[in-house]
Design a protein around this motif. Structure first.
Motif, PDB file in Angstrom:
ATOM      1  N   UNK A   5       0.827  -1.204   0.000  1.00 44.01           N
ATOM      2  CA  UNK A   5       0.000   0.000   0.000  1.00 44.01           C
ATOM      3  C   UNK A   5       0.865   1.260   0.000  1.00 44.01           C
ATOM      4  N   UNK A   6       0.364   2.264  -0.657  1.00 47.03           N
ATOM      5  CA  UNK A   6       1.039   3.556  -0.691  1.00 47.03           C
ATOM      6  C   UNK A   6      -0.014   4.660  -0.527  1.00 47.03           C
ATOM      7  N   UNK A   7       0.049   5.422   0.571  1.00 46.91           N
ATOM      8  CA  UNK A   7       0.973   5.322   1.696  1.00 46.91           C
ATOM      9  C   UNK A   7       0.794   3.999   2.450  1.00 46.91           C
ATOM     10  N   UNK A   8       1.757   3.651   3.344  1.00 40.22           N
ATOM     11  CA  UNK A   8       1.626   2.434   4.130  1.00 40.22           C
ATOM     12  C   UNK A   8       0.297   2.394   4.894  1.00 40.22           C
ATOM     13  N   UNK A 187     -16.661   1.844   6.680  1.00 44.86           N
ATOM     14  CA  UNK A 187     -15.739   2.210   5.614  1.00 44.86           C
ATOM     15  C   UNK A 187     -14.431   1.468   5.878  1.00 44.86           C
ATOM     16  N   UNK A 188     -13.323   1.980   5.377  1.00 42.20           N
ATOM     17  CA  UNK A 188     -12.048   1.331   5.620  1.00 42.20           C
ATOM     18  C   UNK A 188     -10.918   1.996   4.868  1.00 42.20           C
ATOM     19  N   UNK A 189      -9.717   1.443   5.026  1.00 40.05           N
ATOM     20  CA  UNK A 189      -8.538   1.916   4.301  1.00 40.05           C
ATOM     21  C   UNK A 189      -7.795   0.696   3.771  1.00 40.05           C
ATOM     22  N   UNK A 190      -7.008   0.909   2.748  1.00 35.72           N
ATOM     23  CA  UNK A 190      -6.285  -0.188   2.106  1.00 35.72           C
ATOM     24  C   UNK A 190      -7.119  -0.791   0.988  1.00 35.72           C
ATOM     25  N   UNK A 204      -8.187  -2.876   6.103  1.00 39.95           N
ATOM     26  CA  UNK A 204      -8.620  -2.543   7.467  1.00 39.95           C
ATOM     27  C   UNK A 204     -10.030  -1.981   7.394  1.00 39.95           C
ATOM     28  N   UNK A 205     -10.966  -2.632   8.057  1.00 42.41           N
ATOM     29  CA  UNK A 205     -12.342  -2.139   8.073  1.00 42.41           C
ATOM     30  C   UNK A 205     -12.524  -1.202   9.255  1.00 42.41           C
TER      31      UNK A 205
END
Length: 436
Positions: A5-8, A187-190, A204-205
């Motif tokens: 992932x970018x950013x980490x 929602x989430x990231x990644x 990540x949720x």
């Protein structure tokens, strides 16, 4: 995992919280499972936050990193009106502590998967039933994403007790909302690779909970509301310097007043003697010094006597006196104090001072007027300031005409003068930085 992932991924989770803070501007924020305080170190720069707290069960990790939350030199050199207090605690998120009640935002980033399912229930009761924050952000791994992660067998971390699917996480979150009076957004990231987002979701949720206004929890801890329970151990606390602290305000104001009084004194002496001190030339590059003098001329009058804001009659906004202001006022011709004979001038210097009216300083320096609010406040704040010498009626600052070599730079002692926003640089350090 992060190189995918970018950013980490950990930065994306922290940025999600930061974006929420920017939008909603909570004043009291606590991070549960703060660990190395990395999220807190980012949040401390958002000065809408007045109280920033962190809790972790591992006190050793917190103690190792907590000093990174201390104020920077710039926070002491340029204190703002904003207030910030930071508190760190060692304790379990399954235990309640009265000091964490009533926060605007609680964050739990990749924490609940480290708890047993029984402890997750206690976590829900403590956070949503006892702490009752206005908003809660909970992030946890999405197990549906795991097949896309290389070289992964089992859970993502050896300490994880579980990793939920999206349906399992949503089931827990909706149950919390029903029991404790909240609503939730998912929602989430990644992001997943193109074409797979809908099938596997985010790496990540995240659930963002908002307390429903006026709704009372059915499962609130019965009878605990009146108890002051202190189950956590405080590891660290510090108040950032703020101009709302009267002592800090006095010191900053005194530094600013001395800086500009010295500027005006030097300029006036140059005009009277015809000599120029290159070290104190009021150049255009300093911006504001020339304007200050022009403003003082308009305010107080350079050529004619007129009554100033302070109530006294003056021929010049900056005046030179002998042993006291009274002596100046008794002399009809101010020029009697000055001669063309340099030797006689030098012989009298140790007995002379220069009077700079507070009205001039207040009118020509925006920083002084902003800090004091009014001329009366300016006089009141300076009355008990040991570094500032006022005349008998408190209407003017008195400066030595020529100071001793070791004391001739008030800016070095102020620790703030060069850092203020009244057109001088913030590069110097020192002054009154607090030792932690």
């Amino acid at each position: 995992m992060d190189p995918l992932f970018s950013p980490p991924l950990h930065r994306q989770r922290h940025q999600f919280v930061i974006d929420f803070v920017k939008r909603n501007k909570p004043q009291k924020v606590v991070d549960l499972g703060c660990s190395e305080c990395s999220l807190l170190k980012k949040l401390k720069f958002h000065r809408e936050i007045e109280l920033l707290a962190g809790v972790d069960i591992n006190g050793a990790i917190v103690k190792k990193k907590m000093h990174g939350l201390a104020p920077l030199s710039a926070d002491y050199l340029q204190p703002s009106y904003d207030q910030l207090r930071i508190e760190l605690y060692q304790g379990s998120v399954t235990q309640k502590d009265v000091r964490l009640r009533g926060f605007d935002l609680v964050t739990s980033i990749e924490l609940i998967e480290h708890l047993t399912l029984d402890d997750v229930e206690r976590f829900s009761e403590v956070v949503f039933g006892y702490m009752t924050p206005a908003a809660v952000i909970v992030s946890t791994p999405n197990s549906e994403f795991n097949p896309l992660l290389p070289v992964l067998a089992g859970f993502r971390h050896s300490d994880h007790k579980f990793e939920w699917t999206r349906a399992e996480f949503q089931s827990w979150a909706l149950k919390v909302c029903l029991e404790y009076g909240y609503e939730v957004e998912f929602t989430g990231v990644g992001q997943a690779p193109p074409g797979q987002q809908e099938r596997v979701g985010f790496c990540s949720q995240i659930g963002v909970f908002h307390r429903l206004g006026g709704r009372v929890s059915r499962n609130m801890f019965n009878g605990d509301d009146a108890e002051d329970v202190f189950s956590y151990t405080q590891l660290y606390s510090i108040n950032y310097p703020s101009l709302r602290d009267n002592n800090i305000l006095r010191r900053v104001l005194a530094s600013e007043v001395l800086y500009w009084a010295e500027k005006l004194k030097r300029r006036w002496m140059e005009e009277k003697t015809g000599e120029r001190d290159d070290g104190y030339t009021l150049s255009q590059t300093e911006g504001g010094a020339e304007e200050c003098v022009r403003a003082s001329e308009q305010c107080m009058g350079m050529e004619e006597k007129q009554t100033g804001v302070c109530g006294g009659e003056m021929k010049h906004p900056v005046k030179q006196c002998g042993r006291g202001v009274a002596e100046v006022q008794e002399v009809e011709d101010e020029e009697l104090f000055w001669t063309d004979r340099k030797a006689q001038l030098e012989s009298c210097r140790l007995h002379r001072c220069v009077s700079v009216p507070l009205a001039v300083l207040w009118s020509c320096c925006p920083k002084v007027s902003a800090l004091s609010g009014s001329l009366n406040n300016l006089r009141h704040l300076l009355m008990d300031e040991p570094n500032v010498k006022l005349n008998q009626d408190g209407s003017a600052v008195l400066l030595q005409e020529q100071e001793e070599e070791e004391d001739n730079n008030v800016l070095e002692d102020s620790g703030y003068g060069e850092a203020s926003q009244c057109s001088h640089s913030a590069e110097q350090e020192g002054g009154w930085e607090k030792n932690d």
